[in-house]
Design a protein around this motif. Structure first.
Motif, mmCIF file in Angstrom:
data_model
loop_
_atom_site.group_PDB
_atom_site.id
_atom_site.type_symbol
_atom_site.label_atom_id
_atom_site.label_comp_id
_atom_site.label_asym_id
_atom_site.label_seq_id
_atom_site.Cartn_x
_atom_site.Cartn_y
_atom_site.Cartn_z
ATOM 1 N N ILE A 16 0.667 -1.118 0.113
ATOM 2 C CA ILE A 16 0.047 0.210 0.043
ATOM 3 C C ILE A 16 0.820 1.227 0.079
ATOM 4 O O ILE A 16 1.834 1.290 0.700
ATOM 5 C CB ILE A 16 -0.905 -0.095 1.136
ATOM 6 C CG1 ILE A 16 -1.728 1.345 1.296
ATOM 7 C CG2 ILE A 16 -0.219 -0.188 2.628
ATOM 8 C CD1 ILE A 16 -2.938 1.276 2.254
ATOM 9 N N VAL A 17 0.562 2.291 -0.888
ATOM 10 C CA VAL A 17 0.902 3.382 -0.780
ATOM 11 C C VAL A 17 0.044 4.394 -0.333
ATOM 12 O O VAL A 17 -1.162 4.233 -0.678
ATOM 13 C CB VAL A 17 1.663 3.979 -2.266
ATOM 14 C CG1 VAL A 17 2.628 3.055 -2.527
ATOM 15 C CG2 VAL A 17 0.368 3.966 -3.468
ATOM 16 N N GLY A 18 0.479 5.403 0.434
ATOM 17 C CA GLY A 18 -0.414 6.376 1.377
ATOM 18 C C GLY A 18 -0.008 7.746 1.520
ATOM 19 O O GLY A 18 1.145 7.835 1.472
ATOM 20 N N ALA A 19 -0.839 8.742 1.477
ATOM 21 C CA ALA A 19 -0.488 10.061 2.028
ATOM 22 C C ALA A 19 -1.395 10.669 3.102
ATOM 23 O O ALA A 19 -2.602 10.246 2.986
ATOM 24 C CB ALA A 19 -0.691 10.803 0.632
ATOM 25 N N ASP A 25 2.881 13.623 5.450
ATOM 26 C CA ASP A 25 3.441 12.289 5.467
ATOM 27 C C ASP A 25 3.067 11.768 3.963
ATOM 28 O O ASP A 25 2.039 11.571 3.604
ATOM 29 C CB ASP A 25 3.182 11.575 6.501
ATOM 30 C CG ASP A 25 3.663 11.998 7.729
ATOM 31 O OD1 ASP A 25 4.315 12.824 7.445
ATOM 32 O OD2 ASP A 25 3.140 11.505 8.718
ATOM 33 N N VAL A 26 3.870 10.944 3.438
ATOM 34 C CA VAL A 26 3.662 9.848 2.332
ATOM 35 C C VAL A 26 4.574 8.411 2.718
ATOM 36 O O VAL A 26 5.665 8.632 3.496
ATOM 37 C CB VAL A 26 4.187 10.320 1.069
ATOM 38 C CG1 VAL A 26 3.134 11.474 0.459
ATOM 39 C CG2 VAL A 26 5.559 10.558 0.866
ATOM 40 N N PRO A 149 -1.427 8.338 13.044
ATOM 41 C CA PRO A 149 -0.265 8.567 12.185
ATOM 42 C C PRO A 149 -0.308 7.617 10.851
ATOM 43 O O PRO A 149 -0.674 6.502 10.918
ATOM 44 C CB PRO A 149 1.168 8.187 13.103
ATOM 45 C CG PRO A 149 0.569 8.630 14.410
ATOM 46 C CD PRO A 149 -0.889 7.994 14.529
ATOM 47 N N LEU A 150 0.172 8.092 9.681
ATOM 48 C CA LEU A 150 0.275 7.485 8.575
ATOM 49 C C LEU A 150 1.032 6.045 8.533
ATOM 50 O O LEU A 150 0.361 5.083 8.274
ATOM 51 C CB LEU A 150 1.088 8.054 7.421
ATOM 52 C CG LEU A 150 0.942 7.438 6.130
ATOM 53 C CD1 LEU A 150 -0.420 7.188 5.485
ATOM 54 C CD2 LEU A 150 1.690 8.316 4.988
ATOM 55 N N LEU A 155 0.670 0.090 8.266
ATOM 56 C CA LEU A 155 0.869 -1.249 8.937
ATOM 57 C C LEU A 155 -0.491 -1.921 9.162
ATOM 58 O O LEU A 155 -0.486 -2.976 8.826
ATOM 59 C CB LEU A 155 1.613 -0.885 10.204
ATOM 60 C CG LEU A 155 2.118 -2.259 10.898
ATOM 61 C CD1 LEU A 155 2.990 -2.986 9.800
ATOM 62 C CD2 LEU A 155 3.066 -2.055 12.098
ATOM 63 N N ALA A 156 -1.452 -1.257 9.598
ATOM 64 C CA ALA A 156 -2.642 -1.827 9.824
ATOM 65 C C ALA A 156 -3.424 -2.283 8.833
ATOM 66 O O ALA A 156 -3.989 -3.547 8.638
ATOM 67 C CB ALA A 156 -3.857 -0.953 10.578
#
Length: 289
Positions: A16-19, A25-26, A149-150, A155-156
């Motif tokens: 997963i990539v997230g922002a 945060d990215v 936090p991102l 991680l979840a």
């Protein structure tokens, strides 16, 4: 005509990539039945975006995609250009997210089944050799449902993907990378979180343990939650530091406290001469109480 052989290197992987645009945060979270997946898949640049390159990966795609994001291109346009220029795009997967939350993902038609991508606000999930489509669905839902936090949301989501069946071949390595401008140790680089489990029977659980340790050492408590170094708190801190041999009649209390924090690798939690981080005080109590 001789038919070309299918390349043997395929990272059976989910990521997963997230922002988090509000926090700046990215990041990327990834698990694979592959040694040291963190050396290949995750790429992140503070203020720009994050990328995951997998399946039959071309690792140069990560930095090239981030360069194009930094130049102002849209994630969909970036992936479209990279795919069109790549003769092996059908065997690759790439997830891409910009710092403002725009996201895109490419899954080549020759990646191993189950393969797929899902894209939503602030994230893209992708995987191959998966137990089924429920893996990616669980990751997306979990990311959206979680707050905080991102790094913890990523991680979840990764754990949710594993709980939904994960990757058919099993588990071996994992990684978690989060970038924020000025967010790294010392404040002069963007590497807020950079953790890897290169070879383990349960790499996601081990990654969670490492994140907990990282948070203890390097998170910064908001100033509104600092304890003033006055009254009973000052007296307790002084007594504990004396008991540990950090404070004597020739040393100022703030200097002694900083020495203790440096010894315990807690210097990123330094408040100021007139305050103490509550996490530091709790640790001081545990060590010298």
């Amino acid at each position: 005509m001789t038919r070309s052989r299918r390349p043997s290197l395929h990272l059976s992987t989910f990521s997963i990539v997230g922002a988090d645009p509000d926090a700046g945060d990215v990041g990327v979270a990834v698990q694979s039945k592959f040694l040291a997946v963190g050396a290949i898949v995750p790429w992140a640049r503070g203020g720009v975006g994050a990328a995951a390159v997998q399946a039959f990966p071309d690792v140069t795609v990560g930095p090239r995609a981030l360069d194009r994001l930094a130049a102002g291109e849209d994630p969909d346009a970036v992936l479209d250009a990279l795919v069109r220029a790549d003769p092996m795009a059908s065997q690759r997967q790439t997830g891409l997210v910009a710092a403002d939350g725009r996201a895109a993902s490419h899954t080549g038609e020759d990646c191993f089944d189950h393969r797929g991508s899902l894209v939503g606000p602030g994230y893209a999930v992708q995987g191959n050799v998966l137990a089924g489509p429920e893996v990616l669905a669980a990751m997306a839902t979990t990311f959206l449902d979680h707050t905080g936090p991102l790094a913890h949301r990523l991680l979840a989501a990764l754990q949710a993907g594993q709980d939904a069946g994960g990757e058919k071949r099993g588990m071996e390595s994992s990684a978690l990378v989060v970038a924020r401008p000025g967010g790294g140790y010392g404040g002069n680089h963007d590497r807020l979180v950079d953790l890897r489990v290169d070879h383990d029977e349960d790499p996601i659980s081990r990654l969670a343990e490492l994140l907990e340790v990282r948070d203890f050492h390097f998170d910064r408590t908001p100033p509104s939650a600092w304890f003033p170094l006055e009254g009973e708190v000052r007296g307790e801190v002084a007594a504990l530091l004396r008991r540990g041999g950090w404070l004597d009649d020739h040393t100022a209390l703030p200097a002694a406290l900083m020495d203790f924090m440096g010894w315990e690798n807690l210097e990123e939690r330094w408040a100021d001469d007139d305050h103490v981080d509550p996490v530091v005080l709790a640790h001081l109590r545990g060590v010298h109480g």
